[in-house]
Enzyme design. Structure first.
Site, PDB file in Angstrom:
ATOM      1  N   ARG A 208      -1.071 -42.305  26.929  1.00  0.00           N
ATOM      2  CA  ARG A 208      -1.734 -42.300  25.075  1.00  0.00           C
ATOM      3  C   ARG A 208      -0.835 -42.927  24.236  1.00  0.00           C
ATOM      4  NH1 ARG A 208       1.426 -38.083  23.743  1.00  0.00           N
ATOM      5  NH2 ARG A 208       1.685 -36.412  25.858  1.00  0.00           N
TER       6      ARG A 208
ATOM      7  N   TYR B 250     -20.500 -39.984   5.457  1.00  0.00           N
ATOM      8  CA  TYR B 250     -20.681 -39.253   6.692  1.00  0.00           C
ATOM      9  C   TYR B 250     -20.471 -37.645   7.122  1.00  0.00           C
ATOM     10  CZ  TYR B 250     -21.397 -37.798  11.504  1.00  0.00           C
ATOM     11  OH  TYR B 250     -21.547 -37.810  13.337  1.00  0.00           O
TER      12      TYR B 250
ATOM     13  N   LYS C  38     -20.867 -47.435  16.608  1.00  0.00           N
ATOM     14  CA  LYS C  38     -21.878 -48.466  16.247  1.00  0.00           C
ATOM     15  C   LYS C  38     -21.563 -49.858  16.620  1.00  0.00           C
ATOM     16  CE  LYS C  38     -22.278 -44.640  14.743  1.00  0.00           C
ATOM     17  NZ  LYS C  38     -20.958 -43.632  14.504  1.00  0.00           N
TER      18      LYS C  38
ATOM     19  N   ASP D 150     -13.960 -46.851   5.444  1.00  0.00           N
ATOM     20  CA  ASP D 150     -14.601 -46.807   6.337  1.00  0.00           C
ATOM     21  C   ASP D 150     -15.239 -48.099   6.442  1.00  0.00           C
ATOM     22  OD1 ASP D 150     -16.557 -46.093   7.900  1.00  0.00           O
ATOM     23  OD2 ASP D 150     -16.284 -43.707   8.791  1.00  0.00           O
TER      24      ASP D 150
HETATM   25  N1  LCS Z   1     -17.903 -42.859   9.801  1.00  0.00           N
HETATM   26  C1  LCS Z   1     -19.522 -43.064  10.117  1.00  0.00           C
HETATM   27  C2  LCS Z   1     -20.206 -44.146   8.539  1.00  0.00           C
HETATM   28  C3  LCS Z   1     -20.683 -42.521  10.793  1.00  0.00           C
HETATM   29  O1  LCS Z   1     -21.670 -43.305  10.823  1.00  0.00           O
HETATM   30  C4  LCS Z   1     -20.638 -42.166  12.028  1.00  0.00           C
HETATM   31  C5  LCS Z   1     -20.648 -41.569  13.222  1.00  0.00           C
HETATM   32  C6  LCS Z   1     -18.501 -42.014  11.679  1.00  0.00           C
HETATM   33  C7  LCS Z   1     -17.392 -42.578  11.014  1.00  0.00           C
HETATM   34  C8  LCS Z   1     -18.035 -40.994  12.804  1.00  0.00           C
HETATM   35  O2  LCS Z   1     -17.760 -41.740  14.272  1.00  0.00           O
HETATM   36  P1  LCS Z   1     -17.827 -40.726  16.006  1.00  0.00           P
HETATM   37  O3  LCS Z   1     -16.733 -40.030  15.765  1.00  0.00           O
HETATM   38  O4  LCS Z   1     -19.330 -40.836  16.274  1.00  0.00           O
HETATM   39  O5  LCS Z   1     -17.479 -42.275  16.769  1.00  0.00           O
HETATM   40  N2  LCS Z   1     -22.225 -41.818  12.919  1.00  0.00           N
HETATM   41  C9  LCS Z   1     -23.152 -40.991  13.164  1.00  0.00           C
HETATM   42  C10 LCS Z   1     -24.076 -41.122  12.093  1.00  0.00           C
HETATM   43  O6  LCS Z   1     -25.103 -41.488  11.391  1.00  0.00           O
HETATM   44  N3  LCS Z   1     -25.339 -40.444  13.406  1.00  0.00           N
HETATM   45  O7  LCS Z   1     -24.415 -40.156  14.651  1.00  0.00           O
HETATM   46  C11 LCS Z   1     -22.962 -40.080  14.314  1.00  0.00           C
END
Ligand code: LCS
Length: 397
Positions: free
Chosen positions: A58, A111, A208, A183
């Site tokens: 961790r 998001y 992503k 972001d």
């Molecule tokens: N920031 C952006 C711009 C995102 O699109 C997402 C997830 C996150 C943060 C959060 O990331 P995660 O915890 O899922 O790794 N976006 C998603 C979407 O557009 N559809 O499903 C997840």
């Protein structure tokens, strides 16, 4: 190997990676929760920071650190922190930068959960917020209060594709001692480097583009300064949002082809956006590479490419969206984005089906809005897929 002076593609492949004593060609997975001390003094020295080494996964782990170092070089930051998800990264930023009584300004069209966790959880601890249109710099200026500590930007924003001028917004924020977090999920460091444009923290959902293969969830923070890095790291270690070594190995493998994947995906996206713009059943298309994109000049200035995310509106609204979803064959109906496979989603009938009209408006989701994440398939196949699915949409219904 010192990779600092190498080009971006060389960094993708080599930065952070290391060989073990067996001469492994790639960074091995150190799938262990803990590390033995040579003796009690060694343990004490590690804890006191007098000696470099690993204590507990961790806190730190060679595979995870290899990824963190690679990401830091790609974003031109001081150091990186890998986390279990993008949301763990978002929460760590809020938790680190904001204290009771502080105020945050954020892109309104972020998001959903990045806004959700602020409104439901951080508000409980006395943090206030203003969700605004950060593409309008005057709105940022007007929203600053004496207790504003964080400017949180998402650019391009999800799913509106609206851009914020990172350089100018950061200048405004810094005049008031406000920390800027961007972001950078939709671009990845291949297309946009927020720290070079003036931001203090770059944030990623590694799920992503950076991992790129839709097979892990992960997040990352890259800080510009040691001071901010140390604070963010402490938050991650204390709250336990760490990544797992296997997850890190997967991301290290995925990121090596980032530029190749993005080059192909954005070439596809550009052609698909042009096809959609000329289609009679499509009302509007938002893609930064189109001349009709309202912030085309900013996209060219701030981004090294236009990316592979497209939003478009169907003339037939909700019903048309459903028909399109039920008839595409090659594009996968799914949330998430940035993988080698094309994903499509219609928020009104899928992710936001149970959401009130007001809340959909807050999230900038209209009934006919479709989000398209172009993959690396043959573009003719993707266009033919959309063509045949759109032919099923009957505007006279
Ligand atoms: N920031 C952006 C711009 C995102 O699109 C997402 C997830 C996150 C943060 C959060 O990331 P995660 O915890 O899922 O790794 N976006 C998603 C979407 O557009 N559809 O499903 C997840």
């Amino acid at each position: 190997m010192n990779t600092k002076d190498l080009g971006f593609n060389s960094k993708l492949v080599h930065a952070g990676d290391f060989q073990d004593e067996f001469g492994s060609a790639v960074t091995p997975i150190y799938q262990t929760s803990t590390f033995s001390f040579k003796n009690s003094q060694h343990g004490a020295d590690l804890f006191a920071g007098k000696e470099k080494g690993y204590i507990y996964t961790r806190i730190g782990n060679p595979t995870i650190e290899a990824l963190e170092n690679k990401l830091a070089e790609l974003e031109n930051g001081y150091k990186g922190i890998a986390l279990s998800s993008g949301m763990a990264a978002v929460s760590a930023v809020y938790m680190t930068v904001l204290s009771q009584g502080d105020h945050m300004i954020s892109t309104g069209a972020v998001y959903g959960p990045s806004r959700g966790v602020m409104e439901t959880h951080f508000s409980k601890f006395g943090v206030s917020y203003s969700y605004i249109d950060t593409s309008n710099l005057e709105e940022i200026k007007k929203s600053i209060r004496p207790n504003t500590k964080l400017l949180y930007l998402e650019t391009p924003a999800n799913p509106t594709i609206t851009l914020t001028d990172i350089k100018k917004a950061s200048e405004i924020a810094h005049e008031h001692g406000i920390i800027v977090c961007v972001d950078n999920t939709f671009c990845s460091p291949y297309l946009q480097q927020p720290l070079d444009l003036g931001a203090d923290i770059a944030l990623h959902s590694l799920t992503k583009f950076i991992n790129g293969h839709a097979d892990i969830v992960g997040g990352a923070l890259i800080a510009k300064s040691k001071e901010l890095y140390d604070q963010l790291r402490k938050t991650m270690v204390y709250t336990g949002g760490n990544m797992d070594p296997h997850q890190a190995f997967m991301v290290i493998r995925g990121v090596k082809t980032l530029s190749l994947r993005i080059d192909k995906a954005q070439e596809n996206a550009h052609q698909i956006a042009e096809f959609l713009e000329n289609h009679k059943k499509v009302e509007w298309v938002k893609y930064p590479g189109l001349k009709s994109f309202p912030q085309y000049d900013l996209a060219r200035e701030q981004m090294k490419g236009f990316g592979s995310m497209i939003s478009f509106g169907l003339k037939g609204g909700y019903e048309a969206g459903k028909i399109l979803m039920d008839n595409v064959k090659l594009a996968t109906l799914a949330v998430s984005l940035g993988g080698v496979e094309t994903l499509i989603q219609h928020p009104s009938s899928m992710t936001h089906a149970g959401v009130s009209k007001e809340n959909k408006a807050l999230a900038h989701i209209s009934d006919g809005l479709v989000r398209y994440s172009a993959g690396i398939e043959n573009v003719e196949d993707l266009i033919n897929d959309l063509k045949q699915a759109l032919s099923r949409v009957d505007l006279n219904q």
